[in-house]
Write a protein that holds these residues in place. Structure first.
Motif, PDB file in Angstrom:
ATOM      1  N   THR A  70       1.778  -8.563   1.943  1.00 27.27           N
ATOM      2  CA  THR A  70       2.739  -7.459   1.841  1.00 27.27           C
ATOM      3  C   THR A  70       4.159  -7.992   1.945  1.00 27.27           C
ATOM      4  OG1 THR A  70       1.162  -5.939   2.884  1.00 27.27           O
ATOM      5  CG2 THR A  70       3.476  -5.267   2.856  1.00 27.27           C
ATOM      6  N   LYS A  81       7.263  -8.147   3.367  1.00 28.20           N
ATOM      7  CA  LYS A  81       7.859  -7.692   4.624  1.00 28.20           C
ATOM      8  C   LYS A  81       9.359  -7.474   4.479  1.00 28.20           C
ATOM      9  CE  LYS A  81       8.508  -9.275   9.421  1.00 28.20           C
ATOM     10  NZ  LYS A  81       8.198 -10.387  10.380  1.00 28.20           N
ATOM     11  N   GLY A 121       7.692  -3.627   1.308  1.00 30.03           N
ATOM     12  CA  GLY A 121       6.560  -2.729   1.477  1.00 30.03           C
ATOM     13  C   GLY A 121       5.509  -2.815   0.398  1.00 30.03           C
ATOM     14  N   ARG A 122       5.855  -3.414  -0.727  1.00 33.59           N
ATOM     15  CA  ARG A 122       4.893  -3.511  -1.827  1.00 33.59           C
ATOM     16  C   ARG A 122       3.898  -4.639  -1.563  1.00 33.59           C
ATOM     17  NH1 ARG A 122       6.091  -5.684  -7.940  1.00 33.59           N
ATOM     18  NH2 ARG A 122       3.911  -5.816  -8.544  1.00 33.59           N
ATOM     19  N   LYS A 123       2.674  -4.466  -2.010  1.00 33.79           N
ATOM     20  CA  LYS A 123       1.657  -5.511  -1.890  1.00 33.79           C
ATOM     21  C   LYS A 123       1.709  -6.428  -3.112  1.00 33.79           C
ATOM     22  CE  LYS A 123      -1.579  -2.933   1.021  1.00 33.79           C
ATOM     23  NZ  LYS A 123      -1.255  -3.751   2.206  1.00 33.79           N
TER      24      LYS A 123
END
Length: 424
Positions: free
Chosen positions: A301, A303, A340-342
């Motif tokens: 993820t 961060k 926040g994106r994976k």
């Protein structure tokens, strides 16, 4: 008497003429019987259908600041855009449209009928109007796929070698990532090393649209043979295995950038060229030209995606196994990268630069394990699982299908057909 004869002749002639005319009229009636008149034919035959109105297609690419609403406002009212977005919500999040991705808007007689947005190289979003509402679907992109074998030999670098045989640099990157833990592409390459890749090429008509699946590959480095074969898993994903059945995937890539040199290593005491003092250097510096792609070394993820005076444009990724990776001094971030994106292992996240405290273009790559800095070059990342015993026959069939397509000594000289353990 003479007059009587003349009168009779006149009567007879008139009778003959009348009979003849009656016969012709009767004959005409018999020929024309059953043939409709022009008026009757016009009433019986339906009028030809009017031609279908032609569809007009507007093409574009998502520009800076574009939203779905701003793209569609020419054809849809605000309330219609709201209905459009509501239908899309369970299918695709329209806030994720990316800068530069193509879209198409189809209209008939200036009225909206269909919207298409290319999500990635494999799929697109289609939203079509159905009466007073809309229908949203994600569809696969239809390509003409050709399976080819690409071969080459090293003179300076894998990038150069791939370009020399007319291929794109992304294929070099994918090959490097595939064999990244088996071959050190920074130190191990030699002139005369060779590669061979069985890969799908995608076309729309005669236009090349990129590479699809790598089905098999071989690399010969300093006389040592490395082979990779793709096998699909039950969940639809795929793994690559050596000919002996060892998984080539490790928890991390060997390097976040391809085929560069290490200009500075991990050190507890290094002289900082800008701050002019000795201090710890908790990272590995990869010297590379500005714009060189940077890849996530493992799944995780995002961060932090941010900019500051020291690290410049930088990214931190949290991984599930207690590790955290950091990428510093980027020139820019890749499309769609945000906190926040994976991301998945091997995803493009940015490009090499010299932002922040940097004397030249490079990537300062850092790794922490449970919050403590570690030397990434000394991490022994474990392999994923090998081929299970019950699938070995299936894997043998894959090797039998694709191995002959590789430009390998094993395929051309059976006397040397012995497994090579390679490294790792």
């Amino acid at each position: 008497m003479k007059y009587i004869n003349v009168a009779l002749s006149t009567v007879v002639a008139a009778a003959i003429l009348f009979t003849s005319c009656e016969s012709r009229e009767q004959g005409k009636t018999s020929v024309d019987a059953g043939v409709p008149s022009i008026q009757e034919r016009a009433a019986a035959s339906p009028a030809p259908a009017p031609p279908e109105p032609e569809e007009t297609v507007f093409k574009g690419k998502v520009a800076s600041g574009n939203t779905a609403a701003s793209i569609l406002k020419t054809w849809l009212s605000p309330s219609e855009v709201h209905a459009f977005a509501s239908v899309c919500e369970p299918v695709y999040d329209l806030t994720k449209i990316r800068l530069g991705n193509p879209y198409r808007v189809a209209t008939v007689e200036e009225s909206f009928t269909r919207f298409e947005y290319t999500i990635d190289s494999d799929s697109y979003l289609e939203v079509s109007q159905e009466g007073e509402t809309y229908k949203a679907e994600i569809k696969p992109i239809a390509y003409d796929v050709k399976t080819v074998t690409v071969t080459g030999d090293i003179r300076t670098s894998l990038y150069e070698a791939m370009s020399a045989v007319g291929e794109k640099s992304i294929l070099a990157v994918r090959l490097g990532n595939l064999f990244g833990w088996e071959i050190d592409f920074i130190h191990d390459l030699r002139v005369g090393d060779t590669f061979s890749v069985v890969v799908e090429k995608r076309y729309v008509g005669d236009s090349f649209k990129g590479y699809g699946t790598i089905l098999a590959a071989e690399f010969v480095s300093q006389g040592v043979h490395y082979e990779a074969y793709r096998m699909e898993e039950k969940d639809g994903s795929a793994e690559y295995y050596s000919r002996e059945g060892k998984n080539l995937r490790h928890s991390f890539l060997k390097s976040p950038v391809a085929f560069t040199r290490i200009s500075s290593g991990f050190s507890l005491k290094r002289y900082h060229p800008i701050q002019k003092r000795y201090k710890p250097h908790y990272g590995v510096d990869y010297a590379a030209p500005t714009g060189t792609p940077i890849y996530a070394i493992g799944s995780g993820t995002l961060k932090r995606v941010a900019t500051n005076d020291s690290s410049g444009k930088h990214i931190l990724i949290t991984h599930s196994n207690g590790y955290e990776s950091g990428y510093l001094h980027m020139s820019r971030f890749a499309k769609g990268i945000r906190s926040g994106r994976k991301v998945e292992q091997g995803d493009l996240i940015g490009y090499v630069g010299s932002t922040g405290l940097a004397t030249g273009p490079h990537l300062c790559f850092r790794m922490k394990y449970h919050g403590k800095p570690v030397d990434f070059t000394k991490i022994d990342a474990p392999r994923a699982a090998s081929i299970p015993a019950h699938r070995k026959e299936e894997f043998a069939r894959i090797i039998a299908e694709y191995r002959p397509l590789l430009n390998t000594q094993y395929a051309t000289n059976d006397s040397k057909d012995e497994p090579s353990e390679g490294k790792g």
